[in-house]
Design an enzyme around this catalytic site. Structure first.
Site, short mmCIF file in Angstrom:
data_model
loop_
_atom_site.label_atom_id
_atom_site.label_comp_id
_atom_site.label_asym_id
_atom_site.label_seq_id
_atom_site.Cartn_x
_atom_site.Cartn_y
_atom_site.Cartn_z
N ASP A 10 0.76 -1.18 -0.01
CA ASP A 10 -0.06 -0.10 0.12
C ASP A 10 0.98 1.30 0.03
O ASP A 10 1.91 1.10 0.31
CB ASP A 10 -0.77 0.05 1.31
CG ASP A 10 -1.79 1.18 1.40
OD1 ASP A 10 -2.37 1.63 0.59
OD2 ASP A 10 -1.39 1.68 2.59
N ASP A 12 -0.16 5.02 0.70
CA ASP A 12 -0.47 6.10 1.66
C ASP A 12 -0.40 5.45 3.18
O ASP A 12 -1.21 4.54 3.36
CB ASP A 12 -1.73 6.56 1.55
CG ASP A 12 -1.90 7.34 0.32
OD1 ASP A 12 -0.85 8.08 -0.13
OD2 ASP A 12 -2.97 7.36 -0.42
N GLY A 48 -7.06 4.64 4.59
CA GLY A 48 -7.39 3.74 3.48
C GLY A 48 -8.63 3.44 2.78
O GLY A 48 -8.81 2.62 1.95
P1 B16 Z 1 -7.67 9.77 -3.71
P2 B16 Z 1 -3.81 3.85 -0.05
C1 B16 Z 1 -6.12 5.52 -0.08
O1 B16 Z 1 -4.50 5.13 -0.59
C2 B16 Z 1 -5.63 6.41 1.03
O2 B16 Z 1 -5.28 5.87 2.14
C3 B16 Z 1 -7.19 7.04 1.62
O3 B16 Z 1 -7.10 7.85 2.75
C4 B16 Z 1 -7.72 7.74 0.22
O4 B16 Z 1 -8.93 8.26 0.61
C5 B16 Z 1 -7.77 6.66 -0.94
O5 B16 Z 1 -6.36 6.53 -1.16
C6 B16 Z 1 -8.23 7.57 -2.13
O6 B16 Z 1 -7.37 8.46 -2.69
O7 B16 Z 1 -8.81 10.63 -3.15
O8 B16 Z 1 -6.32 10.36 -3.66
O9 B16 Z 1 -8.02 9.00 -4.84
O10 B16 Z 1 -3.69 3.85 1.25
O11 B16 Z 1 -4.47 2.90 -0.63
O12 B16 Z 1 -2.44 3.84 -0.70
MG MG Z 2 -2.77 3.35 3.24
#
Ligand code: B16
Ligand code: MG
Length: 214
Positions: A10, A12, A48
Site C-alpha cells: 500500500d 499512503d 485507507g
Molecule cells: P484519492 P492507499 C488511499 O490510499 C488513502 O489511504 C485514503 O485516505 C484515500 O481516501 C484513498 O487512497 C483514495 O485516494 O482521493 O487520492 O483517490 O492507502 O490505498 O495508498
Molecule cells: Mg494506506
C-alpha cells in the site's frame, strides 16, 4: 514465513505519511461545510478508505445532491493536490528506499496496490517509481478495498500467484483486502487497529526485509 515471490505495498501510510495530508484535506472541507471532524475519526473511519466512501462518512447523514457530492470530492482533491505538490523525496519513510532495494536484490518482485487516484503523482514526487515492477492504483479496479481486486490486480502486474505474495497495509480495510485476495498480510500501525493481520509492525521505517518475514 517463507520468502514471498512478491511484496505488494500500500502507499499512503506505509511508504510515506500522505495519510496526514488526506486528513488535512478532509478537515479543510469539513471546516468549509461546518461539519465537526477530528483526527481520531479520520484514523478510525477514513484511513485507507476511498474518496466517495470517505465523503459519505464525513457528511454524517446530511443530505446533499449528486452534483454537490461531486463538487465536494473535487474540492477535497484540490486541497490534497495543493499539499502533495510540495512533497519531496525526503518524505519516503526512513530507510524505505534501502528496504525496497534490498527486496529487489533478494529477487523478490515489488508492486504497489493503492486505492488512490493520486498514487502516480505521489510516487513521482517521492522518486520511487523505479523501485516497482508493477503499480495498481485507484484507476486500476472498480471495487476498492476491502474488496480483494486491487491486490489481485497488483499480483497480476508482476505475474506472481496471490498465494506467493505478501501484502503490506496500514488500514484495516486494506488488510481485509489482502486476506480476501489470499495473501499473507503485514499490518503497519498499532496492533489494535487490525483484525486479521498475520504480523504487525508499528512502522515500516528503519526495518530490513527479514523483519517483515520473521
Ligand atoms: P484519492 P492507499 C488511499 O490510499 C488513502 O489511504 C485514503 O485516505 C484515500 O481516501 C484513498 O487512497 C483514495 O485516494 O482521493 O487520492 O483517490 O492507502 O490505498 O495508498
Ligand atoms: Mg494506506
Amino acid at each position: 514465513m517463507q520468502k514471498p515471490q512478491a511484496i505488494i505495498f500500500d502507499l499512503d501510510g506505509v511508504l510515506t505519511d500522505t495519510s496526514e495530508y488526506h486528513y488535512q484535506a478532509w478537515k479543510h472541507l469539513a471546516d468549509d461545510e461546518g461539519i465537526p471532524f477530528t483526527h481520531e475519526e479520520n484514523d478510525a473511519h477514513l484511513r485507507g478508505v476511498g474518496r466517495r466512501e470517505s465523503l459519505m462518512y464525513l457528511l454524517k447523514g446530511r443530505s446533499v445532491s449528486a452534483s454537490q457530492l461531486t463538487e465536494m470530492m473535487e474540492r477535497k482533491n484540490r486541497y490534497y493536490n495543493e499539499l502533495i505538490k510540495q512533497m519531496t523525496p525526503n518524505e519516503v519513510i526512513e530507510g524505505g528506499r534501502e528496504l525496497l532495494q534490498e527486496i529487489r536484490d533478494a529477487g523478490i518482485k515489488t508492486a504497489v496496490a493503492s486505492a488512490s487516484k493520486n498514487c502516480m503523482v505521489v510516487l513521482e514526487r517521492l522518486e520511487l517509481v523505479r523501485y516497482f515492477d508493477g503499480i495498481a492504483d485507484g484507476y486500476s479496479v472498480v471495487h476498492g478495498k476491502p474488496a480483494p481486486d486491487v491486490f489481485v490486480y497488483a499480483a497480476g502486474t508482476v505475474h506472481v500467484p496471490v498465494s506467493a505474495c505478501l501484502g503490506v497495509e496500514d488500514a484495516d480495510a486494506g488488510i481485509e483486502s489482502i486476506k480476501a485476495a489470499g495473501m499473507v498480510a503485514l499490518g503497519i500501525g498499532p496492533k489494535e487497529r487490525f483484525q486479521r493481520a498475520d504480523k504487525v509492525l508499528s512502522t515500516l521505517a528503519r526495518h530490513r526485509l527479514q523483519d517483515m518475514l520473521d
